[in-house]
Design a protein around this motif. Structure first.
Motif, PDB file in Angstrom:
ATOM      1  N   LEU A  13       0.823  -1.201   0.000  1.00 17.28           N
ATOM      2  CA  LEU A  13       0.000   0.000   0.000  1.00 17.28           C
ATOM      3  C   LEU A  13       0.866   1.264   0.000  1.00 17.28           C
ATOM      4  O   LEU A  13       0.626   2.202  -0.772  1.00 17.28           O
ATOM      5  CB  LEU A  13      -0.931   0.002   1.215  1.00 17.28           C
ATOM      6  CG  LEU A  13      -1.962   1.121   1.297  1.00 17.28           C
ATOM      7  CD1 LEU A  13      -2.913   1.038   0.113  1.00 17.28           C
ATOM      8  CD2 LEU A  13      -2.726   1.034   2.594  1.00 17.28           C
ATOM      9  N   VAL A  14       1.901   1.291   0.830  1.00 14.11           N
ATOM     10  CA  VAL A  14       2.818   2.444   0.894  1.00 14.11           C
ATOM     11  C   VAL A  14       3.541   2.613  -0.435  1.00 14.11           C
ATOM     12  O   VAL A  14       3.674   3.728  -0.943  1.00 14.11           O
ATOM     13  CB  VAL A  14       3.810   2.286   2.069  1.00 14.11           C
ATOM     14  CG1 VAL A  14       4.930   3.303   1.969  1.00 14.11           C
ATOM     15  CG2 VAL A  14       3.091   2.400   3.396  1.00 14.11           C
ATOM     16  N   GLN A  15       4.010   1.522  -1.030  1.00 20.32           N
ATOM     17  CA  GLN A  15       4.690   1.606  -2.325  1.00 20.32           C
ATOM     18  C   GLN A  15       3.748   2.146  -3.406  1.00 20.32           C
ATOM     19  O   GLN A  15       4.153   2.939  -4.255  1.00 20.32           O
ATOM     20  CB  GLN A  15       5.218   0.228  -2.733  1.00 20.32           C
ATOM     21  CG  GLN A  15       6.424  -0.220  -1.935  1.00 20.32           C
ATOM     22  CD  GLN A  15       6.842  -1.631  -2.282  1.00 20.32           C
ATOM     23  OE1 GLN A  15       6.059  -2.416  -2.815  1.00 20.32           O
ATOM     24  NE2 GLN A  15       8.081  -1.961  -1.959  1.00 20.32           N
ATOM     25  N   GLY A  16       2.480   1.723  -3.364  1.00 26.94           N
ATOM     26  CA  GLY A  16       1.502   2.215  -4.331  1.00 26.94           C
ATOM     27  C   GLY A  16       1.250   3.707  -4.171  1.00 26.94           C
ATOM     28  O   GLY A  16       1.174   4.439  -5.159  1.00 26.94           O
ATOM     29  N   ILE A  17       1.141   4.156  -2.927  1.00 27.62           N
ATOM     30  CA  ILE A  17       0.921   5.584  -2.672  1.00 27.62           C
ATOM     31  C   ILE A  17       2.122   6.397  -3.129  1.00 27.62           C
ATOM     32  O   ILE A  17       1.970   7.439  -3.776  1.00 27.62           O
ATOM     33  CB  ILE A  17       0.608   5.823  -1.182  1.00 27.62           C
ATOM     34  CG1 ILE A  17      -0.761   5.253  -0.843  1.00 27.62           C
ATOM     35  CG2 ILE A  17       0.673   7.313  -0.842  1.00 27.62           C
ATOM     36  CD1 ILE A  17      -1.087   5.232   0.633  1.00 27.62           C
ATOM     37  N   ILE A  18       3.331   5.931  -2.830  1.00 29.35           N
ATOM     38  CA  ILE A  18       4.553   6.633  -3.264  1.00 29.35           C
ATOM     39  C   ILE A  18       4.617   6.668  -4.788  1.00 29.35           C
ATOM     40  O   ILE A  18       4.914   7.704  -5.385  1.00 29.35           O
ATOM     41  CB  ILE A  18       5.805   5.980  -2.661  1.00 29.35           C
ATOM     42  CG1 ILE A  18       5.845   6.233  -1.146  1.00 29.35           C
ATOM     43  CG2 ILE A  18       7.076   6.496  -3.329  1.00 29.35           C
ATOM     44  CD1 ILE A  18       6.931   5.459  -0.418  1.00 29.35           C
TER      45      ILE A  18
END
Length: 122
Positions: A13-18
């Motif tokens: 999820l964090v990688q997708g947001i970044i």
């Protein structure tokens, strides 16, 4: 596939947001650059000084200092202008000109409005 609530899911999820944030910044920068190139302005200015700013030996920008700000004088494919050196020579310090520019001034990016037409005011 990572389960919701697991460490792997949160990392994904964090990688997708970044990734989406980075993509939005790139698209915004490209859009800003395109919009800046097509903005036109007209000014009546008094030339106070002329100069060159060189980034490398072969890459210089002619700068025109006026009572309305600093403008660049560079070749422009959009305006079919390839004679910047002639413009620079023809514009005289102390004279008043009506100039037409394209672009916008963004100081922290060292961007200047580019003069694409000028005419001396009699």
């Amino acid at each position: 596939m990572a389960r919701r609530g697991s460490v792997g899911y949160k990392l994904l999820l964090v990688q997708g947001i970044i990734g989406l944030t980075f993509l939005a910044l790139i698209i915004g920068a490209i859009g800003f650059g395109i919009a800046a190139k097509f903005q036109k302005n007209d000014y009546t200015v008094t030339i106070s000084e002329k100069g060159e700013r060189c980034q490398t030996k072969d890459s210089c920008v002619y700068l025109i200092y006026t009572d309305k700000g600093v403008f660049s004088n560079t070749d422009s494919l959009i305006d079919w202008k390839f004679d910047s050196a002639d413009y620079y020579n023809d514009i005289k310090v102390g004279k008043v000109y009506h100039i037409q520019t394209r672009g916008m001034r963004v100081a922290f990016l060292s961007m200047y409005e580019n003069i694409y037409k000028f005419k001396e005011v009699e």
